[in-house]
Design a protein around this motif. Structure first.
Motif, mmCIF file in Angstrom:
data_model
loop_
_atom_site.group_PDB
_atom_site.id
_atom_site.type_symbol
_atom_site.label_atom_id
_atom_site.label_comp_id
_atom_site.label_asym_id
_atom_site.label_seq_id
_atom_site.Cartn_x
_atom_site.Cartn_y
_atom_site.Cartn_z
ATOM 1 N N PHE A 75 0.820 -1.213 0.000
ATOM 2 C CA PHE A 75 0.000 0.000 0.000
ATOM 3 C C PHE A 75 0.853 1.261 0.000
ATOM 4 O O PHE A 75 0.475 2.272 -0.599
ATOM 5 N N ASP A 76 2.013 1.214 0.642
ATOM 6 C CA ASP A 76 2.930 2.359 0.583
ATOM 7 C C ASP A 76 3.352 2.629 -0.859
ATOM 8 O O ASP A 76 3.419 3.780 -1.293
ATOM 9 N N ASP A 77 3.643 1.562 -1.591
ATOM 10 C CA ASP A 77 4.024 1.714 -3.006
ATOM 11 C C ASP A 77 2.887 2.329 -3.818
ATOM 12 O O ASP A 77 3.109 3.202 -4.651
ATOM 13 N N ILE A 78 1.679 1.886 -3.554
ATOM 14 C CA ILE A 78 0.523 2.437 -4.267
ATOM 15 C C ILE A 78 0.366 3.916 -3.937
ATOM 16 O O ILE A 78 0.189 4.753 -4.824
ATOM 17 N N GLU A 79 0.434 4.255 -2.656
ATOM 18 C CA GLU A 79 0.289 5.653 -2.242
ATOM 19 C C GLU A 79 1.394 6.519 -2.825
ATOM 20 O O GLU A 79 1.145 7.651 -3.248
ATOM 21 N N SER A 80 2.606 6.017 -2.873
ATOM 22 C CA SER A 80 3.718 6.778 -3.452
ATOM 23 C C SER A 80 3.467 7.072 -4.918
ATOM 24 O O SER A 80 3.694 8.187 -5.390
ATOM 25 N N GLY A 81 2.977 6.088 -5.638
ATOM 26 C CA GLY A 81 2.664 6.280 -7.050
ATOM 27 C C GLY A 81 1.533 7.260 -7.246
ATOM 28 O O GLY A 81 1.551 8.080 -8.164
ATOM 29 N N TYR A 82 0.556 7.223 -6.358
ATOM 30 C CA TYR A 82 -0.573 8.142 -6.454
ATOM 31 C C TYR A 82 -0.127 9.573 -6.198
ATOM 32 O O TYR A 82 -0.501 10.491 -6.908
ATOM 33 N N ARG A 83 0.741 9.751 -5.188
ATOM 34 C CA ARG A 83 1.224 11.100 -4.884
ATOM 35 C C ARG A 83 2.106 11.636 -6.002
ATOM 36 O O ARG A 83 2.160 12.830 -6.243
ATOM 37 N N ALA A 84 2.801 10.730 -6.705
ATOM 38 C CA ALA A 84 3.688 11.159 -7.790
ATOM 39 C C ALA A 84 2.909 11.523 -9.049
ATOM 40 O O ALA A 84 3.409 12.219 -9.921
ATOM 41 N N GLU A 85 1.673 11.075 -9.127
ATOM 42 C CA GLU A 85 0.848 11.350 -10.296
ATOM 43 C C GLU A 85 0.398 12.813 -10.284
ATOM 44 O O GLU A 85 -0.014 13.322 -9.243
ATOM 45 N N PRO A 86 0.458 13.486 -11.423
ATOM 46 C CA PRO A 86 0.004 14.882 -11.464
ATOM 47 C C PRO A 86 -1.472 14.996 -11.061
ATOM 48 O O PRO A 86 -2.288 14.148 -11.413
ATOM 49 N N PRO A 87 -1.831 16.038 -10.303
ATOM 50 C CA PRO A 87 -3.224 16.213 -9.869
ATOM 51 C C PRO A 87 -4.214 16.207 -11.025
ATOM 52 O O PRO A 87 -5.321 15.711 -10.882
ATOM 53 N N ALA A 88 -3.824 16.714 -12.189
ATOM 54 C CA ALA A 88 -4.737 16.745 -13.329
ATOM 55 C C ALA A 88 -5.122 15.335 -13.758
ATOM 56 O O ALA A 88 -6.249 15.076 -14.141
#
Length: 94
Positions: A75-88
């Protein structure tokens, strides 16, 4: 086809008719069937998804998680990828 309802179901149907929510007992049956069909579609899709996941694991794909620590890291990996994704992009996905 003839469908029999329980006394409780009959009371609910009669109340819905009396309150004007539905016009006929057939409307209650149609509404209930529509909801049941949708749940069945969702169940079938879930079973297919689980079968595909099992096949993927059998092919050596995917991630097998056996411990709480592995789950937390996943889940940390998933959250990291989500945070790295541009808000748009997050807005486009919903």
């Amino acid at each position: 086809m003839q469908i029999e309802v329980t006394p409780e179901q009959d009371d609910v149907i009669r109340h819905a008719i009396a309150s004007g929510r539905i016009a006929r007992p057939e409307d209650a049956v149609a509404e209930a069937m529509a909801e049941w069909v949708e749940r069945e579609r969702q169940r079938i899709a879930l079973v297919a998804s689980l079968e595909e996941a099992e096949a993927s694991v059998a092919r050596g794909e995917g991630t097998v998680i056996e411990t709480d620590e592995q789950l937390a890291a996943f889940f940390d990996d998933i959250e990291s990828g989500y945070r790295a994704e541009p808000p748009a992009m997050r807005a486009v996905r919903g």
